[in-house]
Design a protein around this motif. Structure first.
Motif, PDB file in Angstrom:
ATOM      1  N   ASP A 311      40.794  47.299  34.408  1.00 27.63           N
ATOM      2  CA  ASP A 311      39.261  46.863  33.837  1.00 27.63           C
ATOM      3  C   ASP A 311      38.626  46.549  34.994  1.00 27.63           C
ATOM      4  OD1 ASP A 311      39.948  46.568  31.163  1.00 27.63           O
ATOM      5  OD2 ASP A 311      41.363  44.944  31.349  1.00 27.63           O
ATOM      6  N   TYR A 312      39.190  46.607  36.274  1.00 28.00           N
ATOM      7  CA  TYR A 312      38.207  46.268  37.504  1.00 28.00           C
ATOM      8  C   TYR A 312      37.533  47.193  38.385  1.00 28.00           C
ATOM      9  CZ  TYR A 312      41.015  42.147  36.016  1.00 28.00           C
ATOM     10  OH  TYR A 312      41.461  40.935  35.268  1.00 28.00           O
ATOM     11  N   PRO A 313      38.151  48.444  38.463  1.00 26.88           N
ATOM     12  CA  PRO A 313      37.588  49.439  39.307  1.00 26.88           C
ATOM     13  C   PRO A 313      36.347  49.887  38.975  1.00 26.88           C
ATOM     14  CG  PRO A 313      39.936  50.112  38.707  1.00 26.88           C
ATOM     15  CD  PRO A 313      39.447  48.818  37.692  1.00 26.88           C
ATOM     16  N   GLY A 314      35.845  49.727  37.893  1.00 27.42           N
ATOM     17  CA  GLY A 314      34.328  50.208  37.534  1.00 27.42           C
ATOM     18  C   GLY A 314      33.221  49.120  38.182  1.00 27.42           C
ATOM     19  N   MET A 315      33.490  47.665  38.088  1.00 27.78           N
ATOM     20  CA  MET A 315      32.922  47.032  38.759  1.00 27.78           C
ATOM     21  C   MET A 315      32.841  46.902  40.170  1.00 27.78           C
ATOM     22  SD  MET A 315      30.421  44.550  38.493  1.00 27.78           S
ATOM     23  CE  MET A 315      30.580  44.067  36.745  1.00 27.78           C
ATOM     24  N   ILE A 316      33.809  47.285  40.983  1.00 20.73           N
ATOM     25  CA  ILE A 316      34.191  47.319  42.477  1.00 20.73           C
ATOM     26  C   ILE A 316      33.557  48.640  42.787  1.00 20.73           C
ATOM     27  CG2 ILE A 316      35.769  47.875  44.347  1.00 20.73           C
ATOM     28  CD1 ILE A 316      37.802  46.007  42.412  1.00 20.73           C
ATOM     29  N   SER A 333      32.518  37.446  37.766  1.00 17.97           N
ATOM     30  CA  SER A 333      33.835  37.264  37.015  1.00 17.97           C
ATOM     31  C   SER A 333      34.019  38.209  35.943  1.00 17.97           C
ATOM     32  CB  SER A 333      34.108  35.959  36.376  1.00 17.97           C
ATOM     33  OG  SER A 333      34.013  34.845  37.043  1.00 17.97           O
ATOM     34  N   VAL A 334      35.152  38.933  36.135  1.00 25.17           N
ATOM     35  CA  VAL A 334      35.683  39.954  35.093  1.00 25.17           C
ATOM     36  C   VAL A 334      36.941  39.342  34.477  1.00 25.17           C
ATOM     37  CG1 VAL A 334      36.447  42.551  34.575  1.00 25.17           C
ATOM     38  CG2 VAL A 334      34.529  41.871  36.592  1.00 25.17           C
ATOM     39  N   SER A 335      36.846  38.713  33.517  1.00 22.38           N
ATOM     40  CA  SER A 335      37.809  37.895  32.993  1.00 22.38           C
ATOM     41  C   SER A 335      38.002  37.814  31.291  1.00 22.38           C
ATOM     42  CB  SER A 335      37.686  36.542  33.532  1.00 22.38           C
ATOM     43  OG  SER A 335      36.633  36.113  33.017  1.00 22.38           O
TER      44      SER A 335
END
Length: 342
Positions: A311-316, A333-335
Motif C-alpha cells: 500500500d505504500y511504495p506508490g506514495m514513496i 498519512s497512508v492509513s
C-alpha cells in the motif's frame, strides 16, 4: 394592417436568421464528427503523432487500443514493452539508498523502485533478507545491491555509502524505511530499551542524512522520503518511545526541508498506519492481547483492514520522483483513513 404586416415581416426575418444560425452550428458539428471518425480509422501511431504525443508527451511512446477483462483499455508501449502503468518521471536510472529493504514495506518499496528502473542499494542488518530482495528484483528494469549495515553506526553507514557509490555512482535518492519496536507501557521500559528504539528509529535516519544528504548538497540535487508513523502524529498506547522518535523524525524532516530547499534538496514524510508486516506480527505476538489489538485496529480503520506493505511504495516512489518536484516538508498519512489531517 400596415403595422401588423411590418411586425409579421420583422418576426419572419428573425426566424430566418435563427434558422441560419442553427444550420451553421449543425454543419460545424457534422464536420467535427466526420473529422473524429477519420482520426479513429488511422493507425494508433499516426493518431498519437498528430496529437503531439499528448498521452505522454514523449515521441518514443505508442498508444495502443486493446481490451482487458472485456473492457476497453489503453496500454502505453515504451521501448518495445507494453505496460499497464506509465513510469513516474525522473526515476529511471536514479541511484537510491533504501534502509530496511529486507522485508515488509522496505522490500515492497525496493521492488517498486526496481520496476521504475532505479539502482537501489539496500542497507539492512539482515543481509540474507536484503539479498533475497535483490534476487526478487533480478528480472526487473532496475538493479538492486545488498549491503549489511547497522544504521545506528555512522561509520558503518559512511562505509556502505562509499561502496554503493563505487559500484553504482553518486547517490541521488534516499528512503529511510527501517524501523523497530515492541509494545510495552512506558513505565515498564528501561534505558536499554529506549536506546535500541531511539538508535534504530531516530539515530539511524540522522546518520543517513548526515552522510548521504551532505553529498546531495555538494551535487545540488537530492530527494528524500522518511517513513515515520501515524504514532508520531497522534500517539499510540504501548509505543511511547517509538512515537517520540517518529514525531521527532517528522519535525526533523520539516526543518531540514527548510534549510536545504535552496540547495535543490526535497524531503518529505510518509506515515503508515497499522500494517501487516513481520514487525507488526512480532509486535502483536509479544503481547497476550496482541490478536485483540490487531482486530480492534482493523475495525477502527474506515477501510476496514490493516495496511499491506504494497500500500505504500506508490506514495514513496511518487515523492522521490520529479512528479513531486514542487512538494517538500510535507507529511502524508497512508492509513486507510485511520487518521485524517487537514
Amino acid at each position: 394592417m400596415a403595422r401588423r404586416f411590418g411586425l409579421e415581416r420583422r418576426f419572419s426575418g428573425l426566424e430566418t436568421s435563427k434558422a441560419r444560425r442553427v444550420g451553421f452550428m449543425f454543419k460545424c458539428l457534422l464536420r467535427a464528427i466526420i473529422g473524429a471518425a477519420k482520426t479513429l480509422r488511422q493507425p494508433p501511431r499516426e493518431r498519437s503523432r498528430e496529437a503531439g504525443e499528448i498521452a505522454t508527451m514523449r515521441t518514443d511512446v505508442d498508444v495502443v487500443s486493446i481490451r482487458r477483462n472485456n473492457r476497453p483499455a489503453i496500454a502505453f508501449k515504451h521501448n518495445n514493452k507494453t505496460d499497464w502503468e506509465v513510469d513516474m518521471r525522473g526515476l529511471h536510472g536514479r541511484r537510491t539508498i533504501l534502509t530496511g529493504g529486507a522485508s515488509g514495506i522496505g522490500r515492497a518499496t525496493t521492488l517498486r523502485l526496481a520496476d521504475e528502473g532505479c539502482v537501489v542499494g539496500v542497507f539492512d542488518q539482515n543481509l540474507a533478507g536484503a539479498e533475497e530482495t535483490a534476487h526478487l528484483c533480478a528480472a526487473k528494469p532496475g538493479r538492486v545491491l545488498a549491503f549489511q549495515v547497522d544504521i545506528t553506526d555512522r561509520d558503518a553507514v559512511a562505509g556502505a555509502t562509499d561502496k554503493f557509490e563505487a559500484a553504482a555512482g553518486p547517490v541521488e535518492l534516499l528512503a529511510n524505511v527501517a524501523g523497530w519496536d515492541i509494545p510495552i507501557a512506558f513505565l515498564e521500559t528501561d534505558r536499554a530499551f529506549w536506546d535500541k528504539v531511539i538508535g534504530i528509529n531516530l539515530y539511524g535516519p540522522l546518520n543517513l542524512h548526515h552522510v548521504v544528504v551532505k553529498r546531495m548538497v555538494e551535487r545540488s540535487f537530492g530527494r528524500v522520503v522518511n517513513v515515520a508513523s501515524d504514532a508520531g502524529r497522534v500517539g499510540s498506547s504501548g509505543e511511547a518511545v517509538y512515537s517520540a522518535c517518529k514525531g521527532g523524525l517528522i519535525a526533523f524532516t520539516k526543518t531540514v526541508a527548510r534549510e536545504l530547499a535552496r540547495k535543490n534538496i526535497i524531503l518529505n514524510v510518509v506515515c503508515p498506519g497499522p500494517t501487516d508486516t513481520p514487525l507488526f506480527e512480532a509486535f502483536t505476538q509479544s503481547s497476550p492481547s496482541g490478536s485483540k489489538i490487531a482486530e480492534g485496529l482493523a475495525r477502527a480503520i474506515p477501510l476496514r483492514r490493516l495496511g499491506q506493505p504494497e500500500d505504500y511504495p506508490g506514495m514513496i516512489a511518487f515523492l522521490l520522483s520529479d512528479d513531486a518536484g514542487y512538494i517538500t516538508g510535507q507529511t502524508i498519512s497512508v492509513s486507510g483513513g485511520l487518521t485524517m489531517h487537514g
